[in-house]
Scaffold this active site. Sequence first.
Site, PDB file in Angstrom:
ATOM      1  N   GLY A   8      12.727 -13.935   8.147  1.00  0.00           N
ATOM      2  CA  GLY A   8      14.137 -13.752   8.478  1.00  0.00           C
ATOM      3  C   GLY A   8      14.922 -15.007   8.188  1.00  0.00           C
ATOM      4  O   GLY A   8      14.504 -16.110   8.547  1.00  0.00           O
ATOM      5  N   ALA A   9      16.082 -14.866   7.539  1.00  0.00           N
ATOM      6  CA  ALA A   9      16.886 -16.027   7.137  1.00  0.00           C
ATOM      7  C   ALA A   9      18.314 -15.896   7.644  1.00  0.00           C
ATOM      8  O   ALA A   9      19.276 -16.046   6.896  1.00  0.00           O
ATOM      9  CB  ALA A   9      16.873 -16.179   5.613  1.00  0.00           C
ATOM     10  N   GLY A  12      18.936 -17.531  13.196  1.00  0.00           N
ATOM     11  CA  GLY A  12      17.735 -18.134  13.751  1.00  0.00           C
ATOM     12  C   GLY A  12      16.824 -18.725  12.687  1.00  0.00           C
ATOM     13  O   GLY A  12      16.303 -19.830  12.835  1.00  0.00           O
ATOM     14  N   ALA A  35      14.546 -10.201   3.345  1.00  0.00           N
ATOM     15  CA  ALA A  35      14.662  -8.989   2.527  1.00  0.00           C
ATOM     16  C   ALA A  35      15.763  -9.099   1.477  1.00  0.00           C
ATOM     17  O   ALA A  35      15.699  -8.447   0.436  1.00  0.00           O
ATOM     18  CB  ALA A  35      14.910  -7.778   3.428  1.00  0.00           C
ATOM     19  N   CYS A 159      24.537  -5.789  22.396  1.00  0.00           N
ATOM     20  CA  CYS A 159      25.445  -6.804  21.861  1.00  0.00           C
ATOM     21  C   CYS A 159      26.873  -6.267  21.969  1.00  0.00           C
ATOM     22  O   CYS A 159      27.362  -5.596  21.065  1.00  0.00           O
ATOM     23  CB  CYS A 159      25.075  -7.100  20.414  1.00  0.00           C
ATOM     24  SG  CYS A 159      25.965  -8.481  19.698  1.00  0.00           S
ATOM     25  N   CYS A 353      29.248 -18.030  24.972  1.00  0.00           N
ATOM     26  CA  CYS A 353      29.801 -17.207  23.894  1.00  0.00           C
ATOM     27  C   CYS A 353      31.274 -17.506  23.679  1.00  0.00           C
ATOM     28  O   CYS A 353      32.027 -17.709  24.634  1.00  0.00           O
ATOM     29  CB  CYS A 353      29.622 -15.729  24.237  1.00  0.00           C
ATOM     30  SG  CYS A 353      30.150 -14.607  22.915  1.00  0.00           S
ATOM     31  N   LYS A 388      36.430 -20.686  17.603  1.00  0.00           N
ATOM     32  CA  LYS A 388      35.614 -19.729  16.854  1.00  0.00           C
ATOM     33  C   LYS A 388      35.765 -19.961  15.346  1.00  0.00           C
ATOM     34  O   LYS A 388      34.787 -19.895  14.591  1.00  0.00           O
ATOM     35  CB  LYS A 388      36.027 -18.300  17.226  1.00  0.00           C
ATOM     36  CG  LYS A 388      35.223 -17.189  16.547  1.00  0.00           C
ATOM     37  CD  LYS A 388      33.805 -17.119  17.076  1.00  0.00           C
ATOM     38  CE  LYS A 388      33.006 -15.992  16.409  1.00  0.00           C
ATOM     39  NZ  LYS A 388      33.290 -14.665  16.961  1.00  0.00           N
TER      40      LYS A 388
END
Length: 425
Positions: A8-9, A12, A35, A159, A353, A388
């Site tokens: 996974g890229a 994380g 992927a 989420c 957040c 943000k």
Amino acid sequence: MAHIAILGAGIGGMPTAYELREKLGPSHRITVVNAIDYFQFVPSNPWLAVGWRERDTITFPIRPYLEKKKIDFVAQRVLKIDATGNALELQDGSRLEYDYLVITTGPKLSFEEVPGSGPEAHTHSICTVNHAEKAWGDYQEFLKNPGPAVVGAMPGASCFGPAYEFTFILNTDLKRRKQRNKVPITFVTSEPYIGHMGLGGVGDSKSMLESEFRNNDIKWITNAKVTRVEEGKMFVTELDDNGQVKKEHELPFKFSMMLPAFKGVDAVAAVEGLCNPRGFVLIDEYQRSKKYRNIYAAGVCVAIPPVEVTPVPTGAPKTGYMIETMVTAIVHNIEADIAGTPADSKGTWNAICLADMGNTGAAFVALPQIPPRNVNWFKKGKWVHLAKIAYEKYFMYKMKNGTSEPIYEKYIMKMLGIMRLDRDK
């Protein structure tokens, strides 16, 4: 020499690769497997879906940036994890052996759980850049003949922040286009109340977000179990606090964005003893698999129990700050294991957040994420909107330059400073 494979890229996986390279130096091999061959900054997708960003500003090709740090990259889907044989079986039939595996895949988007939902059916998503780009294309057509909009989160979602963000961003964009009066907006969520966020609420989130909805003429349905979606029509069963049917809704819409429930990706979920029934990786306090001691996991793919039982199932979110601390713990613990010393680094499961609201924003701090908490704070202000934007720019810079500097540090300090000012008033 140890070989660490990172599956996974995303938010994380890329920092894990950079931090490992910095800690371990050039004497160990690091390979990132993903992927697709590009990085996407998922938190900016709500902006892309209304045309406030372009795809090129929130994506970049992975390989050249990893190669600068002497990190290998494989742009292929993993078909199988051979956890006992310490290898990944790739889509082209090849086999990549590893000494350590770090799983940072993010989730599988489980649209199939609600018939008729998802970008290939009747609702949009902002979970990937492709989904957000498709939403933007349809949104442009929607603006030519606007009508009702339905935004929210499906049963089992974990989420919720992006659903709130998109609702307020949509509201702001329509106002700027002088079309808000033509678009009734309904927020539909599996949460038991507005502002629950999968966290049992944070500070004054319930009353503050309800007030924002009222002030912007946004209707809402909570304890909402979406049962199916047809073209231009959403079927929702609203439950009471005891889980009994309170009301059946048939909501018409011309545009809809609904976040799906998450599962673990297929190759991860299929590993015997690695995951819970939803396919999320079961880990110990050191971010290691409970069964396979050389497998670690961070981010959305990690199993975290819900903070409480709700009438409609809701999951617990994994925010950027939490993911950063998971990554740092993994890097330290792999370094320790290579050196033959015990793991001693733990992630900080705190929720921090920044949520954009169009022309303002909301920030929350829940320390720890699961109540009771030492800090339970929710605040709205223009500074969050600006923070943000700065976060987006800084994260993209960090991912292209391979720095391991903690992104959230400056924002945490700012939040704590504002909290002290509030307390002193």
